[in-house]
Write an enzyme that holds these catalytic residues in place. Sequence first.
Site, PDB file in Angstrom:
ATOM      1  N   ARG A  27       0.817  -1.219   0.000  1.00 18.86           N
ATOM      2  CA  ARG A  27       0.000   0.000   0.000  1.00 18.86           C
ATOM      3  C   ARG A  27       0.843   1.257   0.000  1.00 18.86           C
ATOM      4  NH1 ARG A  27      -5.293  -0.915   1.900  1.00 18.86           N
ATOM      5  NH2 ARG A  27      -5.415   1.231   2.595  1.00 18.86           N
ATOM      6  N   TRP A  75       2.466   6.136   2.239  1.00 23.28           N
ATOM      7  CA  TRP A  75       2.446   6.528   0.827  1.00 23.28           C
ATOM      8  C   TRP A  75       2.185   8.032   0.870  1.00 23.28           C
ATOM      9  CZ3 TRP A  75       3.423   4.940  -4.008  1.00 23.28           C
ATOM     10  CH2 TRP A  75       2.919   5.695  -5.052  1.00 23.28           C
ATOM     11  N   GLU A 487      -2.030   3.219 -26.566  1.00 20.59           N
ATOM     12  CA  GLU A 487      -1.996   2.690 -25.194  1.00 20.59           C
ATOM     13  C   GLU A 487      -2.631   1.313 -25.136  1.00 20.59           C
ATOM     14  OE1 GLU A 487      -0.474   3.225 -22.652  1.00 20.59           O
ATOM     15  OE2 GLU A 487      -1.602   2.270 -21.046  1.00 20.59           O
TER      16      GLU A 487
END
Length: 614
Positions: A27, A75, A487
């Site tokens: 995470r 994070w 993409e």
Amino acid sequence: MCGIVGYIGTRTAYDVLVKGLHRLEYRGYDSAGVAMISPEGKLNVYKTQGKVEDLERFCDSKDTAGTIGIAHTRWATHGEPNDINAHPHMAPGGRIALVHNGTIENYGVLREALEREGRVFRSETDTEVLVQLIEYIKETSGCSTLDAVREALREVVGAYAIAVVDLDNPGTLIGARKSSPLVIGLGEEETFLASDATPIVEYTDKVVYLNDDEIAIISRSEPLKIITTDNQPSQIDIKTLRMSVSELEKGGYPHFMLKEIFEQPRTINDCVRGRIGNSGSQVTLSGVIENKDKFLNARRIVIVACGTSWHAGLIGKRLLQEIGRIPVEVEYASEFRYSNPILDERDIVIAISQSGETADTLAAIQMAKERGAFVYGVCNVVGSSIARATDSGTYIHVGPEIGVASTKAFTGQVTVLAMLALAVGSIKGTIDKQVKADVVKGLRNLPSLITKTLKLNDQIERLSATYTYAKNFLYLGRGYNFPAALEGALKLKEISYIHAEGYPAAEMKHGPIALIDRELPTVVIAPDDEMHEKIISNIQQVKARGGSVIAVITKGDETIREIADHVLEIPQVPECLSAIITSIPLQLLAYHIAIKKGCDVDMPRNLAKSVTVE
Ligand code: AGP
């Protein structure tokens, strides 16, 4: 997103906390920390920049005794990854420690108010504001820590999952959540708290998922009590876990890539939150506001990036040219850095990078700065090398992207580029008010449009079985969707190893149409936009030569439904934002074809998540 762990019981809390942090490291992993209350009644807080293993080394010689504690793996969203900004944050009085996952949007206002009361801050984080507010309320009103937590959370705007320990209640752990997850694990004479069940599942399968605006009070005398932030008792709903640790890390999805594809409604919401209001058409990017003159007077913009980020750059070019009326070039960073470009202080270079560590992009930035250009970053990883090397920038805030194939980062990058174009257009006065309002409304609707588009998953999973034979694919698009075609082709080739090429649809007649035959599937991105009639003709050209066509169309487009072999219907979306939506079925198509081919979609052969070498 960050990882939170809390523990109270009979084990050594530190051991449970660190093991739990390892489970949550997917995470976020730019810094980590723990706080325990020792048997002697001391609050020991240890935290360091880096991974959990760095924290373990840091704690080797420390007093880590105690059977109650909290922990965090970060994070970063506010404040660079460093020791001071790492969690837990301790209030100045040294008696309360707190860890937090989420974003406190009004932290600036709260911090100013607390500073006016003489409180001094050490970090740049929104989290320190919360723990200082709790201490301030406790000191000024003489209330309990629990009441102070409750009152503080009522003043907070934004998302939070928190865990709190305090020396005045050494046998009590407090948890609370709003929009960020928090799970409670109920063991034998021990209770766990975590951002998800992965740190808990090895100890107990009995869990309680906290709801928004609920506060959990966990003590030795009463394992669990839940109240609301307005002090009402809450129901305790105990569930039984039926997942392995590995499945839990992926949120129940079989692969990180699929999890991250399905995270996009939330990640796009996180990307725009605080930058566009819940109404009106205001776009607020601090990086642009602080450098208004640069954007007002720039001769041109050069976008440098690699891979998927380069595709996002192509869309950024159209957005900035169409809305900001500024000349834009898009360069592969690896080519740009050796091209001896004509570049000086009149130019802006925008560097796009999910990881913020791509060597070619970093080198291009260094060269641009040497030539005097103003460099603006669009990155995901806070405090990454590229984020630190640029003069300013905007983070995409989509959380860690683990799957090698970039999905949520791409849609986050395009979303930020759309907001950047709107901000530049507003500064330069080149955008019509109604156009701006329509695009901002489109940005606000993206999460729900993505949710609708993700409903294609089952259809695409079935469709993918038809095409696992293919050795080559063609992806066609026009305008904003030519980069989406590139993409889509990249997604397919990098995880299924099927060769795929993206082309501007109109370019087919200049050579590639010679490739068309029954063995070559063609994906055509054909939303109902200004090029609709033209793209219909491109589809007919492919069909006339025996090619099979999978068309991504706007829901209800009966014309293309009649001529294509398969159609994937997406909701109506403003043309300039359409690639954010059209890319999603292509992510799913690549994923399901690769799975049917038995490929390792999270770690495809020969690739790395971040190319930190030339
Ligand atoms: C995309 O799916 C690939 N993983 C790759 O092309 C990637 O976009 C490229 O390496 C750039 O990475 P960055 O965005 O981290 O700079």
